[in-house]
Scaffold this motif. Structure first.
Motif, PDB file in Angstrom:
ATOM      1  N   GLU A   1      53.101  41.749  49.000  1.00 53.23           N
ATOM      2  CA  GLU A   1      52.649  42.834  48.118  1.00 53.23           C
ATOM      3  C   GLU A   1      51.336  42.477  47.449  1.00 53.23           C
ATOM      4  N   ALA A   2      51.189  41.196  47.076  1.00 51.30           N
ATOM      5  CA  ALA A   2      49.930  40.747  46.471  1.00 51.30           C
ATOM      6  C   ALA A   2      48.772  40.886  47.458  1.00 51.30           C
ATOM      7  N   LYS A   3      49.026  40.627  48.736  1.00 50.56           N
ATOM      8  CA  LYS A   3      47.969  40.795  49.740  1.00 50.56           C
ATOM      9  C   LYS A   3      47.554  42.259  49.871  1.00 50.56           C
ATOM     10  N   VAL A   4      48.528  43.152  49.726  1.00 49.84           N
ATOM     11  CA  VAL A   4      48.194  44.582  49.754  1.00 49.84           C
ATOM     12  C   VAL A   4      47.306  44.936  48.566  1.00 49.84           C
ATOM     13  N   LEU A   5      47.636  44.409  47.392  1.00 50.17           N
ATOM     14  CA  LEU A   5      46.824  44.679  46.206  1.00 50.17           C
ATOM     15  C   LEU A   5      45.429  44.084  46.323  1.00 50.17           C
ATOM     16  N   ALA A   6      45.274  43.048  47.145  1.00 48.28           N
ATOM     17  CA  ALA A   6      43.970  42.413  47.322  1.00 48.28           C
ATOM     18  C   ALA A   6      43.209  42.973  48.519  1.00 48.28           C
ATOM     19  N   SER A   7      43.738  43.971  49.164  1.00 49.93           N
ATOM     20  CA  SER A   7      43.065  44.560  50.321  1.00 49.93           C
ATOM     21  C   SER A   7      41.885  45.417  49.877  1.00 49.93           C
ATOM     22  N   CYS A   8      40.927  45.577  50.757  1.00 47.43           N
ATOM     23  CA  CYS A   8      39.707  46.306  50.398  1.00 47.43           C
ATOM     24  C   CYS A   8      39.917  47.815  50.360  1.00 47.43           C
ATOM     25  N   SER A   9      41.000  48.298  50.968  1.00 45.73           N
ATOM     26  CA  SER A   9      41.235  49.749  50.996  1.00 45.73           C
ATOM     27  C   SER A   9      42.190  50.214  49.907  1.00 45.73           C
ATOM     28  N   TYR A  10      42.735  49.296  49.116  1.00 47.06           N
ATOM     29  CA  TYR A  10      43.730  49.693  48.127  1.00 47.06           C
ATOM     30  C   TYR A  10      43.152  50.639  47.076  1.00 47.06           C
ATOM     31  N   GLU A  11      41.895  50.454  46.715  1.00 45.97           N
ATOM     32  CA  GLU A  11      41.303  51.247  45.637  1.00 45.97           C
ATOM     33  C   GLU A  11      40.828  52.620  46.079  1.00 45.97           C
ATOM     34  N   ASN A  12      40.955  52.931  47.370  1.00 47.11           N
ATOM     35  CA  ASN A  12      40.524  54.246  47.845  1.00 47.11           C
ATOM     36  C   ASN A  12      41.323  55.355  47.157  1.00 47.11           C
ATOM     37  N   GLN A  13      40.630  56.373  46.724  1.00 47.17           N
ATOM     38  CA  GLN A  13      41.236  57.535  46.063  1.00 47.17           C
ATOM     39  C   GLN A  13      41.949  57.155  44.769  1.00 47.17           C
ATOM     40  N   THR A  14      41.418  56.145  44.058  1.00 43.49           N
ATOM     41  CA  THR A  14      41.954  55.765  42.752  1.00 43.49           C
ATOM     42  C   THR A  14      40.819  55.769  41.723  1.00 43.49           C
ATOM     43  N   THR A  15      41.157  55.437  40.492  1.00 41.62           N
ATOM     44  CA  THR A  15      40.144  55.392  39.430  1.00 41.62           C
ATOM     45  C   THR A  15      39.747  53.961  39.076  1.00 41.62           C
ATOM     46  N   TRP A  16      40.084  52.997  39.962  1.00 38.86           N
ATOM     47  CA  TRP A  16      39.651  51.623  39.704  1.00 38.86           C
ATOM     48  C   TRP A  16      38.129  51.548  39.696  1.00 38.86           C
ATOM     49  N   GLY A  17      37.587  50.932  38.650  1.00 38.79           N
ATOM     50  CA  GLY A  17      36.141  50.786  38.540  1.00 38.79           C
ATOM     51  C   GLY A  17      35.438  51.955  37.903  1.00 38.79           C
ATOM     52  N   THR A  18      36.160  53.067  37.704  1.00 36.68           N
ATOM     53  CA  THR A  18      35.566  54.230  37.041  1.00 36.68           C
ATOM     54  C   THR A  18      36.258  54.540  35.713  1.00 36.68           C
ATOM     55  N   LYS A  19      37.587  54.372  35.695  1.00 35.48           N
ATOM     56  CA  LYS A  19      38.329  54.612  34.453  1.00 35.48           C
ATOM     57  C   LYS A  19      39.194  53.426  34.057  1.00 35.48           C
ATOM     58  N   VAL A  20      39.653  52.648  35.009  1.00 35.25           N
ATOM     59  CA  VAL A  20      40.506  51.494  34.715  1.00 35.25           C
ATOM     60  C   VAL A  20      39.888  50.248  35.325  1.00 35.25           C
ATOM     61  N   GLY A  21      40.196  49.098  34.710  1.00 39.47           N
ATOM     62  CA  GLY A  21      39.672  47.830  35.202  1.00 39.47           C
ATOM     63  C   GLY A  21      38.232  47.608  34.790  1.00 39.47           C
ATOM     64  N   PHE A  22      37.603  46.665  35.449  1.00 47.95           N
ATOM     65  CA  PHE A  22      36.178  46.406  35.218  1.00 47.95           C
ATOM     66  C   PHE A  22      35.354  47.457  35.946  1.00 47.95           C
ATOM     67  N   MET A  23      34.291  47.902  35.297  1.00 46.03           N
ATOM     68  CA  MET A  23      33.540  49.050  35.784  1.00 46.03           C
ATOM     69  C   MET A  23      32.594  48.675  36.934  1.00 46.03           C
ATOM     70  N   TYR A  24      32.421  49.633  37.891  1.00 43.51           N
ATOM     71  CA  TYR A  24      31.596  49.419  39.075  1.00 43.51           C
ATOM     72  C   TYR A  24      30.231  50.092  38.986  1.00 43.51           C
ATOM     73  N   PHE A  25      29.889  50.641  37.843  1.00 48.16           N
ATOM     74  CA  PHE A  25      28.692  51.487  37.777  1.00 48.16           C
ATOM     75  C   PHE A  25      27.410  50.737  38.105  1.00 48.16           C
ATOM     76  N   CYS A  26      27.321  49.468  37.736  1.00 44.88           N
ATOM     77  CA  CYS A  26      26.102  48.695  37.979  1.00 44.88           C
ATOM     78  C   CYS A  26      26.475  47.244  38.243  1.00 44.88           C
ATOM     79  N   VAL A  27      25.462  46.430  38.567  1.00 43.21           N
ATOM     80  CA  VAL A  27      25.739  45.042  38.960  1.00 43.21           C
ATOM     81  C   VAL A  27      26.098  44.161  37.771  1.00 43.21           C
ATOM     82  N   ILE A  28      25.838  44.607  36.546  1.00 36.91           N
ATOM     83  CA  ILE A  28      26.237  43.828  35.370  1.00 36.91           C
ATOM     84  C   ILE A  28      27.512  44.458  34.805  1.00 36.91           C
ATOM     85  N   GLU A  29      28.622  44.114  35.460  1.00 33.21           N
ATOM     86  CA  GLU A  29      29.907  44.702  35.099  1.00 33.21           C
ATOM     87  C   GLU A  29      30.337  44.329  33.693  1.00 33.21           C
TER      88      GLU A  29
END
Length: 590
Positions: A271-299
């Protein structure tokens, strides 16, 4: 003979002397055995930890080989546990069980954007949630280490303070480096941030998130709405992804326990490997509303800014003893690359809809918005002002056009007052923060150098990225040290083994100022009618000031002949640029 002795020695029996000396010898032997025992114990502990680390490193190496991780940009996710809590090793009474340590390598594929450091931190957030689910998280860069184990206690004193606990997002410690020389010619310690700016922001609901050395509350990153009742499962999945195990950790009544049997442990790692997969965040708000933000290179900056806009607070702790120590960049090329990346991210935020002067005042105090704006606009304003400061008066001087009042004019004293007061104000800040005169000299010099190199390229990159011409890039800072470079740094000698793109602007400005001051002196000597020198004195002084401040560049161009000096090819290229600048300046001004 007895009368010649002191009173307290006249009646001492020889047998008592023997007993006292024997006691002293036995006491010394006992202390020696105690020291030997403690040293042997420490050496044994060191060997034990070293052996366990080597075994762990070998396990990770084999796992990488088994997972076919040969390409850093194209490999599956990898999870390795150094020691789980159902180990068969029995602990002695005086031993402490090693905490759970997990190695995580997230999946990377060329067709998926990995979102740089923020993406890696979000993977760690998810994996740690189903393994430990600690409510507080310490974030450290790979080149930092804990120098004082009481840092956790100090941070928790703030997090558990009933007056601020509910609104406190993170506790920030300063970045302290063990390899800073006395001169610190590159301003690697970032004194103006950690000893001036962050203290000021600490009085305005807290400092900026600084990338490392901070204890952050997990709830602040996941959002308090994840704890609310009445939110359906589909809404949580749209925000956090499809993992039911991870979503369970968001509940207030979640009781975390690690599985004891091998099958459950295997399922948890899968399950941890699934959470670490590159496609897990597709169609989610990770990096936009939850977690560390993806808007720019200085997160770090943008995540802290977002948290403060949501109403969270932060605390800045600067204890007398450094809580964390690390390695800083100590050569001109690496520090220029690092500051270019930082400048690009800051200007990107300043030019976006999240501009602190527009987006901030509606969500935080005006003073706090201005504090964030000062950091965001620093690269852009510094580069524009420095290029104007180093070129416009000089071009006017070369063409005999006065910009300032005559020296005898009382208005000239206003310009002089502004110039001198700015230098004295900066000097006062340095002395008040424990610096010296040489610190003021070196920081002023490196600010001018960064303004025409890193700040300029970073601002240009942000503008091009905004126009869609370029894409954001993240080049990790090189922390590998070279003995010769370290020796030059400790001696206070500039190392100009850098890319031409960083050297050419410096040499061009030096050549422009040299030519301008020579042209101004010649013009005054030839055309002096009694007041011509008074009209051009201010511009001649500025050119002289630029040259004196950047004497290290002149030395690297003309005096030094070692391999760390400025190459002749760069000087010739800069001469061409200088000629073009003078030609354009003369065409525009004349």
């Amino acid at each position: 003979m007895e009368k010649s002795l002191p009173l307290h020695l006249r009646h001492v029996h020889s047998f008592s002397v023997i007993i006292n000396r024997s006691h002293a010898i036995l006491h010394s032997i006992a202390i020696a055995f105690l020291i030997y025992y403690r040293v042997s114990f420490l050496l044994q502990e060191t060997r034990t930890i070293t052996d366990k680390y080597e075994v762990f490193k070998e396990r990770v190496r084999r796992a990488k080989e088994g997972a076919a991780i040969s390409n850093r940009g194209d490999h599956p996710s990898l999870i390795q546990v150094i020691r789980d809590q159902n180990t068969n090793e029995e602990l002695q009474e005086d031993q402490v069980q090693m905490p759970l340590l997990v190695y995580v390598a997230r999946e990377k594929r060329p067709c998926h954007h990995h979102n740089f450091k923020a993406g890696a931190l979000n993977v760690l957030l998810r994996v740690s949630a189903i393994i430990s689910n600690s409510p507080y998280i310490l974030v450290l860069d790979c080149d930092m280490y804990c120098n004082d184990p009481t840092s956790a206690r100090q941070a928790m004193c703030c997090h558990f303070d009933p007056q601020i606990s509910s609104s406190l997002a993170f506790v920030q410690f300063p970045q302290t480096f063990r390899n800073i020389s006395n001169d610190d010619i590159y301003d690697s310690q970032l004194r103006f941030l950690f000893k001036i700016n962050w203290f000021g922001l600490d009085g305005l609901r807290g400092p900026v998130l600084s990338g490392t050395n901070f204890y952050i509350k997990r709830e602040a990153l996941f959002g308090s709405f994840s704890k609310k009742e009445g939110i359906n499962l589909m809404e949580l999945r749209r925000s956090f992804g499809q993992s039911n195990e991870f979503i369970k950790t968001l509940g207030q009544d979640y009781n975390h326990t690690l599985p004891n049997d091998g099958e459950s442990s295997t399922m948890l790692l899968e399950e941890a490997k699934v959470l670490a997969s590159c496609s897990y965040e597709n169609q989610t708000t990770w990096g936009t509303k939850v977690g560390f933000m993806y808007f720019c290179v200085i997160e770090d900056y943008f995540t802290g800014y977002t948290l403060h806009c949501k109403g969270w607070k932060s605390v800045y702790l600067y204890p007398p003893r450094a809580q964390f120590m690390g390695t800083s960049t100590t050569n001109f090329n690496d520090i220029s690359i690092q500051w270019t990346r930082w400048a690009s991210g800051l200007v990107h935020v300043a030019m976006s809809r999240f501009c602190p002067l527009i987006y901030g005042p509606r969500r935080m105090s005006l003073l706090q918005s201005m504090g964030y704006a000062q950091v965001a606009f620093l690269p852009l304003l510094s580069s524009l002002s420095l290029w104007g400061f180093a070129l416009i008066p000089q071009l006017c001087l070369f063409n005999g056009i006065p910009l300032f009042p005559e020296v005898s004019d009382p208005i000239f004293s206003i310009y002089l007052f502004i110039f001198v007061s700015s230098l004295l104000k900066y000097l006062y800040e340095i002395l008040a923060s424990g610096g010296e005169i040489r610190t003021w000299k070196n920081e002023w010099k490196i600010w001018m150098i960064k303004s025409v190199t890193s700040y300029s390229y970073g601002s240009l990159d942000a503008v091009l990225n905004k126009l869609g011409i370029t894409k954001a890039s993240f080049l990790p800072t090189n922390k590998v040290t070279d003995d010769e470079q370290v020796k030059r740094y400790e001696m206070g000698i500039f190392d100009f083994q850098a890319a031409t793109m960083f050297l050419a602007p410096l040499v061009t400005i030096i050549l422009v100022n040299m030519t301008a001051i020579v042209g101004g002196v010649v013009r005054v000597m030839v055309l002096d009618n009694g007041d011509h020198w008074q009209k051009l004195f201010g511009q001649m002084f500025l050119s002289f000031y630029v040259l004196i401040t950047n004497y290290a560049v002149i030395e690297g161009m003309m005096i030094r002949k070692d391999k760390a000096s400025i190459p002749t090819s760069v000087t010739l290229l800069s001469a061409v640029f200088s000629a073009i600048i003078f030609s354009l300046g003369s065409a525009i001004l004349c």
